[in-house]
Design an enzyme around this catalytic site. Structure first.
Site, PDB file in Angstrom:
ATOM      1  CE  LYS A 175      -1.557  -1.470   3.793  1.00 55.41           C
ATOM      2  NZ  LYS A 175      -2.200  -1.669   5.111  1.00 55.41           N
ATOM      3  N   GLY A 210      -7.228   4.050  10.775  1.00 49.89           N
ATOM      4  CA  GLY A 210      -7.870   2.771  10.427  1.00 49.89           C
ATOM      5  C   GLY A 210      -7.966   2.496   8.936  1.00 49.89           C
ATOM      6  CB  THR A 211      -6.472   4.020   5.855  1.00 46.25           C
ATOM      7  OG1 THR A 211      -5.194   4.126   6.478  1.00 46.25           O
ATOM      8  CG2 THR A 211      -7.116   5.380   5.776  1.00 46.25           C
ATOM      9  N   GLY A 212      -5.763   1.161   6.907  1.00 42.10           N
ATOM     10  CA  GLY A 212      -5.214  -0.162   6.568  1.00 42.10           C
ATOM     11  C   GLY A 212      -6.163  -1.282   6.982  1.00 42.10           C
ATOM     12  CB  CYS A 213      -8.152  -1.875  10.097  1.00 44.88           C
ATOM     13  SG  CYS A 213      -6.826  -1.790  11.299  1.00 44.88           S
TER      14      CYS A 213
HETATM   15  N1  LIG Z   1      -4.804  10.239   1.917  1.00 42.65           N
HETATM   16  C1  LIG Z   1      -5.229   9.163   1.239  1.00 42.65           C
HETATM   17  N2  LIG Z   1      -6.017   9.332   0.147  1.00 42.65           N
HETATM   18  C2  LIG Z   1      -6.465   8.260  -0.556  1.00 42.65           C
HETATM   19  N3  LIG Z   1      -6.157   6.984  -0.232  1.00 42.65           N
HETATM   20  C3  LIG Z   1      -5.379   6.749   0.838  1.00 42.65           C
HETATM   21  C4  LIG Z   1      -4.869   7.824   1.637  1.00 42.65           C
HETATM   22  N4  LIG Z   1      -4.136   7.288   2.650  1.00 42.65           N
HETATM   23  C5  LIG Z   1      -4.182   5.956   2.496  1.00 42.65           C
HETATM   24  N5  LIG Z   1      -4.921   5.620   1.405  1.00 42.65           N
HETATM   25  C6  LIG Z   1      -5.253   4.255   0.962  1.00 42.65           C
HETATM   26  O1  LIG Z   1      -5.699   3.556   2.124  1.00 42.65           O
HETATM   27  C7  LIG Z   1      -5.199   2.222   2.140  1.00 42.65           C
HETATM   28  C8  LIG Z   1      -4.308   2.033   3.370  1.00 42.65           C
HETATM   29  O2  LIG Z   1      -3.081   2.636   3.088  1.00 42.65           O
HETATM   30  P1  LIG Z   1      -1.863   2.969   4.031  1.00 42.65           P
HETATM   31  O3  LIG Z   1      -2.101   4.294   4.670  1.00 42.65           O
HETATM   32  O4  LIG Z   1      -0.648   2.842   3.206  1.00 42.65           O
HETATM   33  O5  LIG Z   1      -1.901   1.798   5.109  1.00 42.65           O
HETATM   34  P2  LIG Z   1      -1.939   1.799   6.715  1.00 42.65           P
HETATM   35  O6  LIG Z   1      -3.251   2.413   7.128  1.00 42.65           O
HETATM   36  O7  LIG Z   1      -1.822   0.332   7.005  1.00 42.65           O
HETATM   37  O8  LIG Z   1      -0.770   2.593   7.178  1.00 42.65           O
HETATM   38  C9  LIG Z   1      -4.468   2.036   0.815  1.00 42.65           C
HETATM   39  O9  LIG Z   1      -5.335   1.486  -0.147  1.00 42.65           O
HETATM   40  C10 LIG Z   1      -4.052   3.455   0.439  1.00 42.65           C
HETATM   41  O10 LIG Z   1      -3.876   3.607  -0.936  1.00 42.65           O
HETATM   42  C1  LIG Z   2      -6.495  -2.421  17.506  1.00 40.85           C
HETATM   43  C2  LIG Z   2      -5.795  -1.773  16.365  1.00 40.85           C
HETATM   44  N1  LIG Z   2      -5.469  -2.502  15.283  1.00 40.85           N
HETATM   45  C3  LIG Z   2      -4.822  -1.923  14.239  1.00 40.85           C
HETATM   46  C4  LIG Z   2      -4.493  -0.586  14.271  1.00 40.85           C
HETATM   47  C5  LIG Z   2      -3.752   0.050  13.128  1.00 40.85           C
HETATM   48  O1  LIG Z   2      -4.653   0.353  12.184  1.00 40.85           O
HETATM   49  P1  LIG Z   2      -4.337   1.044  10.793  1.00 40.85           P
HETATM   50  O2  LIG Z   2      -5.441   0.686   9.885  1.00 40.85           O
HETATM   51  O3  LIG Z   2      -2.964   0.717  10.355  1.00 40.85           O
HETATM   52  O4  LIG Z   2      -4.489   2.556  11.142  1.00 40.85           O
HETATM   53  P2  LIG Z   2      -3.648   3.537  12.036  1.00 40.85           P
HETATM   54  O5  LIG Z   2      -3.733   3.189  13.462  1.00 40.85           O
HETATM   55  O6  LIG Z   2      -2.275   3.454  11.488  1.00 40.85           O
HETATM   56  O7  LIG Z   2      -4.339   4.831  11.776  1.00 40.85           O
HETATM   57  C6  LIG Z   2      -4.866   0.150  15.397  1.00 40.85           C
HETATM   58  N2  LIG Z   2      -4.592   1.467  15.485  1.00 40.85           N
HETATM   59  N3  LIG Z   2      -5.506  -0.456  16.443  1.00 40.85           N
END
Ligand SMILES: Nc1ncnc2c1ncn2[C@@H]1O[C@H](COP(=O)(O)OP(=O)(O)O)[C@@H](O)[C@H]1O
Ligand SMILES: Cc1ncc(COP(=O)(O)OP(=O)(O)O)c(N)n1
Length: 276
Positions: A175, A210-213
């Protein structure tokens, strides 16, 4: 009525934006019956993580057995696993119950910097979980930890995806949310043969908790319904884009994404089509 079922094995986020709460909301929005096995309880809000309380191995095992002995998930995802003992027991149960369509979201650090996977557990994740994964969905820092390489260029991303694929994951989605150098957010899908780039406009917002989850839960829900990995990742990308664009504006810090947005838009499009 035949309903598709998905299981999340992850931590609880009291603030409701990430973890099992995000996963279950996403499953529900995508019309999939959601189940959960909680690995750890976190005290968390939009300002950060205030506490982490892993559950006992007994409590985790019992939840997995309760599900395994009765309800048969069509797809399973893992999120926050916290330590290597938990990883080992989760991997063992996934094999025992022959759960397939496994999505591994290798959650390591929350956006505020709190540890959600102990450093010593990264090797356990590589040894025990990645070989079972249909799809692994690291963000850039997670891919760096797994591969022990720094990732700056697109070629670095491709190389990291190849390494993670060689560790046993049949598909890898690297990602691109953490690369803020471009206007687009580019995710890279690798199946062992070709690279597919999935691109969307970057949304300028602080509400990305929470985007990744949410993204990996959407992939899991679509796999549960029988979609292929390329189809599931395509829908998940649209789901997360809508969830980030239509922000809820909740909390004083990094607010949650909007889990209602994708379905609201589809309903809006249907209403529009019916009027014509
Ligand atoms: N600002 C943003 N605008 C559009 N898509 C986003 C943005 N940030 C993250 N994404 C998308 O959200 C998903 C999670 O991405 P990412 O942020 O890399 O992961 P994580 O939440 O695990 O750190 C991916 O599909 C990414 O392309
Ligand atoms: C309980 C719990 N699980 C996973 C995460 C991390 O989630 P993620 O989608 O990577 O988002 P951010 O925390 O990075 O915003 C979490 N925070 N808590």
């Amino acid at each position: 009525m035949m309903i598709s079922k998905a299981l999340t094995i992850a931590g609880s986020d009291s603030g409701g934006g990430a973890g099992i709460q995000a996963d279950l909301k996403t499953f529900q929005e995508l019309s999939v019956y959601g189940m959960s096995a909680i690995t750890a309880v976190t005290a968390q809000n939009t300002l950060g993580v205030q506490g982490v309380y892993p559950l006992t191995l007994e409590a985790i095992t019992q939840q997995l057995d309760s599900i395994g002995l009765d309800l048969k998930p069509n797809a399973v995802k893992t999120g926050m696993l916290f330590n290597s003992d938990i990883i080992r027991i989760v991997a063992k149960k996934i094999q025992q119950y022959s759960w397939s369509n496994l999505v591994v979201d290798p959650v390591m650090v929350a956006k505020g910097g709190s540890t959600l996977l102990q450093q010593e557990a990264v090797q356990s994740l590589i040894n025990h979980l990645l070989p079972l994964a249909l799809v692994t969905t690291p963000n850039i820092p997670e891919a760096e930890m797994i591969t022990n390489r720094s990732i700056t260029t697109i070629d670095d991303r491709k190389e990291a995806a190849k390494i993670i694929h060689a560790m046993g994951s049949k598909y890898v989605v690297l990602k691109g949310g953490h690369d803020t150098s471009t206007k687009a957010v580019v995710d890279l899908l690798y199946d062992g043969h070709e690279f597919i780039f999935m691109e969307n406009q970057r949304v300028q917002t602080r509400h990305t908790h929470g985007t990744g989850c949410t993204y990996s839960a959407a992939v899991t829900a679509e796999l549960a319904k029988g979609k292929t990995v390329p189809e599931a990742t395509h829908i998940a990308k649209a789901f997360i884009q809508a969830a980030i664009e239509d922000e809820l504006g909740i909390g004083a810090g990094h607010g949650p994404t909007n889990h209602f947005a994708y379905q609201s838009r589809l309903r809006g499009m249907n209403l529009e089509a019916n009027r014509q």
